[in-house]
Design a protein around this motif. Structure first.
Motif, short mmCIF file in Angstrom:
data_model
loop_
_atom_site.label_atom_id
_atom_site.label_comp_id
_atom_site.label_asym_id
_atom_site.label_seq_id
_atom_site.Cartn_x
_atom_site.Cartn_y
_atom_site.Cartn_z
N THR A 146 23.97 14.86 -62.94
CA THR A 146 24.12 14.59 -61.51
C THR A 146 25.34 15.34 -60.99
O THR A 146 26.19 15.79 -61.77
CB THR A 146 24.30 13.07 -61.25
N ALA A 147 25.46 15.42 -59.67
CA ALA A 147 26.62 16.09 -59.06
C ALA A 147 27.92 15.37 -59.45
O ALA A 147 28.94 16.03 -59.72
CB ALA A 147 26.46 16.12 -57.54
N THR A 148 27.89 14.06 -59.52
CA THR A 148 29.07 13.28 -59.91
C THR A 148 29.47 13.60 -61.35
O THR A 148 30.66 13.80 -61.64
CB THR A 148 28.79 11.76 -59.76
N GLN A 149 28.49 13.67 -62.24
CA GLN A 149 28.77 13.99 -63.65
C GLN A 149 29.35 15.40 -63.77
O GLN A 149 30.28 15.63 -64.54
CB GLN A 149 27.50 13.87 -64.49
N LEU A 150 28.80 16.33 -63.01
CA LEU A 150 29.31 17.70 -63.04
C LEU A 150 30.77 17.77 -62.56
O LEU A 150 31.59 18.47 -63.17
CB LEU A 150 28.43 18.62 -62.18
N ARG A 151 31.09 17.04 -61.47
CA ARG A 151 32.48 17.02 -60.97
C ARG A 151 33.41 16.44 -62.03
O ARG A 151 34.48 17.00 -62.30
CB ARG A 151 32.58 16.21 -59.68
N SER A 152 33.01 15.33 -62.65
CA SER A 152 33.83 14.69 -63.68
C SER A 152 34.03 15.62 -64.87
O SER A 152 35.14 15.72 -65.41
CB SER A 152 33.18 13.39 -64.16
N ALA A 153 32.98 16.29 -65.29
CA ALA A 153 33.08 17.21 -66.42
C ALA A 153 34.00 18.37 -66.09
O ALA A 153 34.83 18.78 -66.92
CB ALA A 153 31.68 17.72 -66.80
N ARG A 154 33.87 18.92 -64.90
CA ARG A 154 34.72 20.04 -64.47
C ARG A 154 36.19 19.63 -64.48
O ARG A 154 37.05 20.37 -64.99
CB ARG A 154 34.29 20.51 -63.08
N ASN A 172 24.97 13.50 -73.48
CA ASN A 172 23.77 13.68 -74.30
C ASN A 172 23.08 15.03 -74.03
O ASN A 172 21.88 15.10 -73.79
CB ASN A 172 22.80 12.51 -74.08
N LEU A 173 23.89 16.09 -74.06
CA LEU A 173 23.41 17.45 -73.81
C LEU A 173 23.85 18.37 -74.94
O LEU A 173 24.78 18.06 -75.67
CB LEU A 173 24.03 18.01 -72.52
N HIS A 174 23.21 19.50 -75.01
CA HIS A 174 23.70 20.55 -75.90
C HIS A 174 24.87 21.22 -75.17
O HIS A 174 24.85 21.36 -73.95
CB HIS A 174 22.58 21.57 -76.17
N PRO A 175 25.90 21.65 -75.89
CA PRO A 175 27.04 22.30 -75.23
C PRO A 175 26.65 23.48 -74.34
O PRO A 175 27.21 23.66 -73.25
CB PRO A 175 27.92 22.76 -76.40
N ARG A 176 25.66 24.28 -74.76
CA ARG A 176 25.23 25.41 -73.91
C ARG A 176 24.62 24.93 -72.61
O ARG A 176 24.76 25.58 -71.56
CB ARG A 176 24.23 26.29 -74.67
N THR A 177 23.91 23.80 -72.66
CA THR A 177 23.32 23.25 -71.43
C THR A 177 24.42 22.83 -70.47
O THR A 177 24.33 23.07 -69.26
CB THR A 177 22.40 22.05 -71.76
N LEU A 178 25.47 22.21 -70.99
CA LEU A 178 26.61 21.80 -70.16
C LEU A 178 27.28 23.02 -69.53
O LEU A 178 27.52 23.04 -68.31
CB LEU A 178 27.63 21.01 -70.99
N VAL A 179 27.55 24.04 -70.32
CA VAL A 179 28.19 25.26 -69.81
C VAL A 179 27.33 25.89 -68.72
O VAL A 179 27.82 26.31 -67.67
CB VAL A 179 28.47 26.25 -70.97
N ALA A 181 25.07 24.40 -66.83
CA ALA A 181 25.08 23.54 -65.63
C ALA A 181 26.36 23.75 -64.82
O ALA A 181 26.33 23.79 -63.59
CB ALA A 181 24.92 22.08 -66.03
N LEU A 182 27.48 23.89 -65.51
CA LEU A 182 28.76 24.11 -64.82
C LEU A 182 28.79 25.48 -64.15
O LEU A 182 29.33 25.60 -63.04
CB LEU A 182 29.92 23.97 -65.81
N LYS A 183 28.20 26.48 -64.77
CA LYS A 183 28.15 27.83 -64.15
C LYS A 183 27.25 27.83 -62.92
O LYS A 183 27.54 28.50 -61.93
CB LYS A 183 27.62 28.86 -65.16
N ASP A 184 26.13 27.09 -63.00
CA ASP A 184 25.18 27.06 -61.88
C ASP A 184 25.81 26.47 -60.64
O ASP A 184 25.44 26.81 -59.52
CB ASP A 184 23.92 26.27 -62.26
N VAL A 185 26.75 25.56 -60.81
CA VAL A 185 27.40 24.87 -59.69
C VAL A 185 28.53 25.71 -59.14
O VAL A 185 28.85 25.64 -57.96
CB VAL A 185 27.90 23.46 -60.11
N ALA A 186 29.15 26.53 -59.98
CA ALA A 186 30.33 27.31 -59.61
C ALA A 186 30.10 28.29 -58.52
O ALA A 186 29.36 28.56 -57.81
CB ALA A 186 30.84 28.08 -60.81
#
Length: 186
Positions: A146-154, A172-179, A181-186
């Motif tokens: 979610t957008a909230t999870q992405l903000r918290s992770a960032r 509960n993600l693979h590290p590449r999926t997290l990276v 997702a963070l790039k897609d939002v940036a």
């Protein structure tokens, strides 16, 4: 030309005798079988064995097309692959024999119908997606975070309170999926 047969019945209660008799009468030197296996399944032990046994100059013989498979697209693909290997095909009930000009014509008509079927499916899928978008529905996979999870992770990554691996486990993600997702939002 060596004729090799293939026979299949969907349930273990059914009997292969009719198909086996027809294939033997057609001159098949060997017949491979599957019993109790749906035609929708293209991974079948007997079918795999017959496809491995066929060599250039051989002919695969079936009692009816539906014994080989249910999907016209899969049937056309399989028979085309046999042709590329210089293996002929003969369906006794439908009188399709790719070693004759009439049989090749019939096969090409089937191939054209399969291509038409694929086109119709594609058009219906695209129309359905457009209609869903017009209704405001999201198409595709649900976002990993979610957008909230992405903000918290960032924030956690920026202040050094958590690593990518730690955050990936938390969400509960693979590290590449997290990276990603963070790039897609940036």
């Amino acid at each position: 030309m060596k004729k090799i047969g293939y026979a299949r019945v969907s349930t273990s209660d059914q009997n292969l005798d009719l198909q086996l008799s027809a294939l033997k009468a057609a001159g098949c030197a060997r017949v491979y079988t599957d019993q109790g296996v749906s035609g929708a399944e293209f991974e079948r032990d007997g079918l795999s064995k017959v496809l491995k046994a066929l060599q250039a100059g051989d002919m695969l013989v079936v009692w009816r097309l539906d014994r080989l498979g249910r999907s016209l697209v899969d049937l056309v693909r399989l028979i085309s692959e046999l042709g590329e290997r210089e293996v002929e095909f003969h369906s006794l009930s439908e009188a399709i024999d790719t070693s004759s000009s009439g049989g090749r014509l019939l096969f090409h008509l089937l191939a054209a119908m399969a291509e038409f079927e694929r086109s119709l499916i594609s058009e219906r899928t695209k129309a359905g997606m457009e209609a869903a978008r017009a209704r405001g529905q999201r198409i595709g996979r649900k976002p990993a975070m979610t957008a909230t999870q992405l903000r918290s992770a960032r924030i956690a990554l920026k202040d050094g309170s958590a690593s990518v691996e730690t955050l990936a486990k938390r969400y509960n993600l693979h590290p590449r999926t997290l990276v990603r997702a963070l790039k897609d939002v940036a």
